[in-house]
Structures are given as structure tokens and as C-alpha cells.
Design an enzyme around this catalytic site. Structure first.
Site, PDB file in Angstrom:
ATOM      1  CB  ILE A  13      94.648  85.596  90.019  1.00 40.27           C
ATOM      2  CG1 ILE A  13      94.381  86.371  91.320  1.00 40.27           C
ATOM      3  CG2 ILE A  13      95.210  84.206  90.322  1.00 40.27           C
ATOM      4  CD1 ILE A  13      93.272  85.781  92.190  1.00 40.27           C
ATOM      5  CG  ASP A  32      89.974  88.064  80.171  1.00 39.81           C
ATOM      6  OD1 ASP A  32      90.612  87.731  81.182  1.00 39.81           O
ATOM      7  OD2 ASP A  32      89.222  89.066  80.142  1.00 39.81           O
ATOM      8  CG  ASP A  33      84.551  89.852  79.417  1.00 37.50           C
ATOM      9  OD1 ASP A  33      85.531  90.080  80.148  1.00 37.50           O
ATOM     10  OD2 ASP A  33      83.375  90.028  79.787  1.00 37.50           O
ATOM     11  CB  SER A  35      84.829  92.952  81.528  1.00 34.69           C
ATOM     12  OG  SER A  35      85.135  91.765  82.222  1.00 34.69           O
ATOM     13  CB  ALA A  73      86.509  84.074  83.327  1.00 32.61           C
ATOM     14  CE1 TYR A 139      83.523  86.889  93.461  1.00 29.29           C
ATOM     15  CE2 TYR A 139      83.829  86.586  95.823  1.00 29.29           C
ATOM     16  CZ  TYR A 139      84.325  86.529  94.535  1.00 29.29           C
ATOM     17  OH  TYR A 139      85.616  86.120  94.312  1.00 29.29           O
ATOM     18  CE  LYS A 143      84.382  83.248  92.525  1.00 30.42           C
ATOM     19  NZ  LYS A 143      85.048  82.807  91.288  1.00 30.42           N
ATOM     20  CG  ASP A 282      83.101  94.173 105.160  1.00 33.23           C
ATOM     21  OD1 ASP A 282      83.448  93.367 104.285  1.00 33.23           O
ATOM     22  OD2 ASP A 282      83.866  95.040 105.633  1.00 33.23           O
TER      23      ASP A 282
HETATM   24  P1  NAD Z   1      90.207  90.029  87.719  1.00 38.87           P
HETATM   25  O1  NAD Z   1      88.978  90.874  87.558  1.00 38.87           O
HETATM   26  O2  NAD Z   1      91.516  90.674  87.551  1.00 38.87           O
HETATM   27  O3  NAD Z   1      90.141  88.775  86.747  1.00 38.87           O
HETATM   28  C1  NAD Z   1      88.943  88.235  86.242  1.00 38.87           C
HETATM   29  C2  NAD Z   1      89.098  88.100  84.734  1.00 38.87           C
HETATM   30  O4  NAD Z   1      87.879  87.557  84.200  1.00 38.87           O
HETATM   31  C3  NAD Z   1      89.331  89.447  84.031  1.00 38.87           C
HETATM   32  O5  NAD Z   1      90.415  89.340  83.136  1.00 38.87           O
HETATM   33  C4  NAD Z   1      88.024  89.705  83.288  1.00 38.87           C
HETATM   34  O6  NAD Z   1      88.210  90.481  82.111  1.00 38.87           O
HETATM   35  C5  NAD Z   1      87.541  88.291  83.027  1.00 38.87           C
HETATM   36  N1  NAD Z   1      86.098  88.196  82.818  1.00 38.87           N
HETATM   37  C6  NAD Z   1      85.113  88.773  83.548  1.00 38.87           C
HETATM   38  N2  NAD Z   1      83.906  88.455  83.032  1.00 38.87           N
HETATM   39  C7  NAD Z   1      84.141  87.665  81.957  1.00 38.87           C
HETATM   40  C8  NAD Z   1      83.298  87.029  81.008  1.00 38.87           C
HETATM   41  N3  NAD Z   1      81.962  87.152  81.034  1.00 38.87           N
HETATM   42  N4  NAD Z   1      83.876  86.287  80.041  1.00 38.87           N
HETATM   43  C9  NAD Z   1      85.231  86.163  79.964  1.00 38.87           C
HETATM   44  N5  NAD Z   1      86.074  86.749  80.821  1.00 38.87           N
HETATM   45  C10 NAD Z   1      85.536  87.490  81.827  1.00 38.87           C
HETATM   46  O7  NAD Z   1      90.078  89.346  89.154  1.00 38.87           O
HETATM   47  P2  NAD Z   1      91.069  88.369  89.927  1.00 38.87           P
HETATM   48  O8  NAD Z   1      91.263  88.961  91.259  1.00 38.87           O
HETATM   49  O9  NAD Z   1      92.234  88.030  89.089  1.00 38.87           O
HETATM   50  O10 NAD Z   1      90.148  87.080  90.116  1.00 38.87           O
HETATM   51  C11 NAD Z   1      90.364  85.867  89.424  1.00 38.87           C
HETATM   52  C12 NAD Z   1      89.457  84.799  90.032  1.00 38.87           C
HETATM   53  O11 NAD Z   1      89.810  84.585  91.393  1.00 38.87           O
HETATM   54  C13 NAD Z   1      87.974  85.149  90.034  1.00 38.87           C
HETATM   55  O12 NAD Z   1      87.236  83.976  89.808  1.00 38.87           O
HETATM   56  C14 NAD Z   1      87.733  85.642  91.443  1.00 38.87           C
HETATM   57  O13 NAD Z   1      86.389  85.508  91.839  1.00 38.87           O
HETATM   58  C15 NAD Z   1      88.652  84.720  92.212  1.00 38.87           C
HETATM   59  N6  NAD Z   1      89.067  85.226  93.523  1.00 38.87           N
HETATM   60  C16 NAD Z   1      89.824  86.366  93.615  1.00 38.87           C
HETATM   61  C17 NAD Z   1      90.221  86.788  94.881  1.00 38.87           C
HETATM   62  C18 NAD Z   1      91.046  88.029  95.078  1.00 38.87           C
HETATM   63  O14 NAD Z   1      91.291  88.378  96.251  1.00 38.87           O
HETATM   64  N7  NAD Z   1      91.497  88.717  94.032  1.00 38.87           N
HETATM   65  C19 NAD Z   1      89.859  86.058  96.013  1.00 38.87           C
HETATM   66  C20 NAD Z   1      89.048  84.935  95.863  1.00 38.87           C
HETATM   67  C21 NAD Z   1      88.681  84.508  94.613  1.00 38.87           C
HETATM   68  C1  UD2 Z   2      86.042  88.996  99.163  1.00 46.35           C
HETATM   69  C2  UD2 Z   2      86.585  87.612  99.465  1.00 46.35           C
HETATM   70  C3  UD2 Z   2      87.817  87.349  98.627  1.00 46.35           C
HETATM   71  C4  UD2 Z   2      87.568  87.646  97.155  1.00 46.35           C
HETATM   72  C5  UD2 Z   2      87.045  89.061  97.001  1.00 46.35           C
HETATM   73  C6  UD2 Z   2      86.664  89.396  95.558  1.00 46.35           C
HETATM   74  C7  UD2 Z   2      86.045  87.236 101.813  1.00 46.35           C
HETATM   75  C8  UD2 Z   2      86.546  87.165 103.180  1.00 46.35           C
HETATM   76  N1  UD2 Z   2      86.958  87.516 100.881  1.00 46.35           N
HETATM   77  O1  UD2 Z   2      86.991  89.918  99.590  1.00 46.35           O
HETATM   78  O2  UD2 Z   2      88.166  85.987  98.776  1.00 46.35           O
HETATM   79  O3  UD2 Z   2      86.695  86.694  96.607  1.00 46.35           O
HETATM   80  O4  UD2 Z   2      85.849  89.194  97.778  1.00 46.35           O
HETATM   81  O5  UD2 Z   2      86.298  90.731  95.540  1.00 46.35           O
HETATM   82  O6  UD2 Z   2      84.889  87.024 101.514  1.00 46.35           O
HETATM   83  N2  UD2 Z   2      87.864  97.908 102.705  1.00 46.35           N
HETATM   84  C9  UD2 Z   2      88.062  99.164 103.245  1.00 46.35           C
HETATM   85  N3  UD2 Z   2      88.303 100.211 102.405  1.00 46.35           N
HETATM   86  C10 UD2 Z   2      88.353 100.043 101.039  1.00 46.35           C
HETATM   87  C11 UD2 Z   2      88.163  98.757 100.496  1.00 46.35           C
HETATM   88  C12 UD2 Z   2      87.908  97.706 101.366  1.00 46.35           C
HETATM   89  O7  UD2 Z   2      88.030  99.332 104.457  1.00 46.35           O
HETATM   90  O8  UD2 Z   2      88.591 101.049 100.333  1.00 46.35           O
HETATM   91  C13 UD2 Z   2      87.641  96.774 103.627  1.00 46.35           C
HETATM   92  C14 UD2 Z   2      86.344  96.019 103.322  1.00 46.35           C
HETATM   93  O9  UD2 Z   2      85.242  96.577 103.983  1.00 46.35           O
HETATM   94  C15 UD2 Z   2      86.707  94.623 103.836  1.00 46.35           C
HETATM   95  C16 UD2 Z   2      88.235  94.518 103.608  1.00 46.35           C
HETATM   96  O10 UD2 Z   2      88.688  95.850 103.434  1.00 46.35           O
HETATM   97  O11 UD2 Z   2      86.463  94.517 105.206  1.00 46.35           O
HETATM   98  C17 UD2 Z   2      88.603  93.707 102.391  1.00 46.35           C
HETATM   99  O12 UD2 Z   2      87.807  94.166 101.295  1.00 46.35           O
HETATM  100  P1  UD2 Z   2      88.047  93.670  99.782  1.00 46.35           P
HETATM  101  O13 UD2 Z   2      87.013  94.328  98.936  1.00 46.35           O
HETATM  102  O14 UD2 Z   2      89.460  93.839  99.433  1.00 46.35           O
HETATM  103  O15 UD2 Z   2      87.825  92.119  99.855  1.00 46.35           O
HETATM  104  P2  UD2 Z   2      86.694  91.181 100.528  1.00 46.35           P
HETATM  105  O16 UD2 Z   2      87.134  90.801 101.900  1.00 46.35           O
HETATM  106  O17 UD2 Z   2      85.347  91.711 100.305  1.00 46.35           O
END
Ligand code: NAD
Ligand code: UD2
Length: 325
Positions: A13, A32-33, A35, A73, A139, A143, A282
């Protein structure tokens, strides 16, 4: 020209946000680290500081001289938080406190990523921001902890901030090769390789899938509420610091089985589904109400899932072409 710090800016993102900010003429610094993030995700105009968001000195130094901070992050995985409770807590809550503390010292407004995971299993769908928060994962608990600290940061320390509860975000650059990635990228990768998709449980669980472009629009609009309103550096900070929280979602439910079918149809076939064990804790149904964010942030209609999935497919196609050259 507005100057922004984006923590986690090399990630999925974050890198889309960095592209948008830099494209609008802002100066962007990324902490960013690497990771899970990748240097290659970043445009040349962004400056990358490789460091730990949970280290207060690093964060303070990174925040020097910026007009606003986007804090993304995190170790963004429910499964990884279950495996390494304390380690993910250090980054996910400790990192958020380090960011808020640096913002207090430097007088910087913060827009940060929260998650739908704060709600847990909510009986009333679609979920509004006033619903009870009962996380079902470490997690989600971190948050929610971040939101509580952000409220204190505003009320006690004067740090204006907005938390965005992203639902399930998808789009290009989400890693299809990691088991910790989002379900859309995992399924898209499996279908590409001609493998069955593995559904955890019966696949009747639903999610609210929101396109990364819509998330970027919400992040930028949220910053406009409390900080630099645009790339030209117009400051709109309100007199009384606020701690606002909004859902970022579409309001549309998609079951995991329906998602597999939709992705397979894009590949011109049907999905072979393997049913694996349900993931512990879940969430069964997670669909958000987008109305408050739309009204407060002036957001447009969300990208339809089919169009967003086609974008993921095009990105995978481009990657395959690069691998072959
Ligand atoms: P991502 O893993 O691609 O991005 C997270 C970034 O944080 C990475 O670039 C990683 O290298 C960096 N990072 C991790 N630990 C770190 C540390 N100790 N110091 C510095 N950098 C660090 O994941 P994303 O999906 O892009 O998520 C971005 C944000 O959005 C996160 O806070 C995540 O919890 C939140 N979020 C994501 C989703 C989703 O569906 N992808 C949904 C809800 C919330
Ligand atoms: C949670 C959060 C989301 C975000 C994410 C970060 C909710 C509702 N959503 O996503 O906002 O923070 O965590 O990781 O809390 N699944 C399968 N097969 C697979 C992978 C996933 O069936 O190979 C299912 C899984 O069991 C779940 C759904 O797909 O029911 C979505 O899983 P996910 O890991 O993509 O995201 P989720 O909902 O845990």
C-alpha cells in the site's frame, strides 16, 4: 511543496501512496526496514531511509522537517502475529507509539493504518465505526491499541491524527508468493501456476475487498483534513487537534468461494478448490459501511471488484513478461 514521511512506504500500500504523492509534486521520505517491502517499489524521487519504525531515535530523525506523516509500517499479517505475538507487538503497537511520540515532539499530523481486524466477529453488518471493537487476533488487538494511543496523542499531546480501518486491500505489488499475503494475491498466484486454490474452512466467510487505489485516495484525503491539504503545501490544521477513525471499504460482501470463482473466470476457467482447515480465530463476516468516510473525506464510488482483479491480472502478466526477458 509539501514534505511527507511514509513509514512502510516500500510495501504494497505504501508504495502506491508514495507514487501518488511524488506524482503530485510532494517531497517524499520513506522509512522502511525492507522486511516485506522492496526498494524496487519506490520511484526515484523518493528518499529511502532503511530503519526500524519501533526505534524512537530513528523515527524522530526521519520525521525532522516534514509537514505530515503517513504511518503504514507494520507486520501486516494475522497469521504472523499468531506465530510471533511479542515480536509483532513490538513493531505493530511499539512502532505506532514511536511515530506518535515523534509527531508530538515535532508537531506533525499523522494518518495511520488501522484495520477491520479491530472489530472481530461483528453481528451487525455492514459494520459502522461505532460498532464494538472485539479483536480476535493479536494483530487486531495491536491495531486497536494503536487507535487508543492515537486518541491520547490528540487529546493530551495535541497530535492531530486520523486512523483508517482498511478492510481487505488488494492490487498490484501484493506478493503472490508469500503465504502471509492477502488471499487475492495468493489465489491469483495459485491459479496462474495451474494449482488448486486452498480455501481455509468452507469458504463461506465473507470479506470487503477494497482496491489499493481507493485506499490511497482515502489516505490523501485524510491528510487533507488535518495537515497539508495538497502537494502545494496548503496547511489546514484545525485549531483543536482531532483523533478521527474511519472505515475504508466498499460495503460489498464477497465470499472466499465466490472470489475463487471470479478469479478463475478471469483466467478463462473454473477454480479447483481444495478445502483446508479453518484458520484459528478467522472472522466469519467482515463487510464495512463506507458512508462516514465518504461523507467526511469526500470519496468517490469504489472500484468494482472485477475491474480491480483485472488490474491484478495485468500486473501479474507484466511480471511474467519481465521474467522471460
Ligand atoms: P506490507 O507488508 O506490504 O507493508 C508494510 C511495510 O512495513 C513493508 O514495506 C515492511 O518492510 C515495513 N515494515 C515492517 N516492519 C517494519 C519495521 N520494524 N520498521 C520499518 N518498516 C517495517 O503490507 P501492506 O498490506 O502494504 O500494509 C500496510 C499497512 O496497512 C499496515 O499497517 C497493515 O497492517 C495495514 N493494513 C493492510 C491491509 C491489507 O489488506 N493489506 C488491511 C488493513 C490494514
Ligand atoms: C485481516 C484484516 C485486514 C488486514 C489483514 C492483514 C479482517 C477482516 N481483515 O485480513 O484488514 O489487516 O488482516 O493481514 O480482519 N484464505 C483462504 N486461503 C488462503 C488465504 C486466506 O481461504 O490461502 C481466507 C482466510 O481464511 C480469510 C480470508 O481468506 O477468511 C481472507 O484472508 P486474508 O489473510 O487475506 O485476510 P484477513 O481477512 O485475515
Amino acid at each position: 511543496m509539501a514534505r511527507f514521511l511514509v513509514t512502510g512506504g516500500a510495501g504494497f500500500i505504501g508504495s502506491h501512496l508514495v507514487d501518488a504523492l511524488a506524482g503530485a509534486g510532494a517531497k517524499v521520505r520513506v522509512l522502511d526496514d525492507l522486511s516485506t517491502g522492496r526498494r524496487e517499489n519506490l520511484p526515484a524521487a523518493a528518499r529511502l531511509i532503511v530503519g526500524d519504525v519501533a526505534d524512537p531515535g530513528t523515527v524522530r530523525a526521519a520525521m525532522a522537517g516534514v509537514d505530515g506523516c503517513f504511518h503504514l509500517a507494520a507486520i501486516a499479517s494475522v497469521a504472523r502475529a499468531a506465530e510471533d505475538w511479542l515480536g509483532t507487538h513490538r513493531v505493530n503497537l511499539g512502532g505506532t507509539i514511536a511515530v506518535l511520540d515523534a509527531a508530538r515532539a515535532r508537531g506533525v499530523p499523522v494518518v495511520y493504518a488501522s484495520s477491520a481486524a479491530v472489530y472481530g466477529d461483528c453481528p451487525d453488518q455492514p459494520i459502522t465505526e461505532t460498532a464494538p471493537t472485539r479483536p480476535l487476533s493479536a494483530y487486531g488487538a495491536d491495531k486497536l491499541g494503536g487507535e487508543l494511543h492515537a486518541a491520547v496523542a490528540a487529546r493530551v499531546f495535541g497530535v492531530a491524527n486520523v486512523g483508517l480501518r482498511f478492510f481487505n486491500v488488494y492490487g498490484p505489488r501484493q506478493d503472490p508468493g508469500s503465504p502471509y499475503s492477502g488471499v487475492i494475491s495468493i489465489f491469483a498466484g495459485q491459479l496462474r501456476r495451474g494449482e488448486p486454490v486452498e480455501v481455509f474452512g468452507d469458504g463461506g466467510q465473507t470479506r470487503d475487498f477494497v482496491a489499493v487505489a481507493d485506499v490511497v485516495a482515502a489516505l490523501r484525503a485524510a491528510m487533507g483534513r488535518i495537515g497539508p491539504g495538497d502537494a502545494a503545501g496548503r496547511i489546514t490544521t484545525p485549531a483543536v487537534p482531532q483523533a478521527l477513525v474511519f472505515n475504508v471499504c466498499t460495503g460489498i460482501a464477497t465470499s472466499i468461494r465466490a472470489l475463487a470463482a471470479e478469479l478463475a473466470a478471469l483466467e478463462g476457467g473454473t477454480a479447483v478448490i481444495r478445502e483446508g482447515p479453518a484458520r484459528p480465530g478467522d472472522i466469519r463476516h467482515s463487510v464495512g459501511c463506507p458512508d462516514a468516510a465518504r461523507a467526511a473525506l469526500g470519496l468517490g464510488p469504489p472500484m468494482p471488484l472485477r475491474a480491480g482483479l483485472a488490474g491484478v491480472r495485468a500486473w501479474l502478466d507484466a511480471g511474467l513478461r519481465l521474467e522471460r526477458t
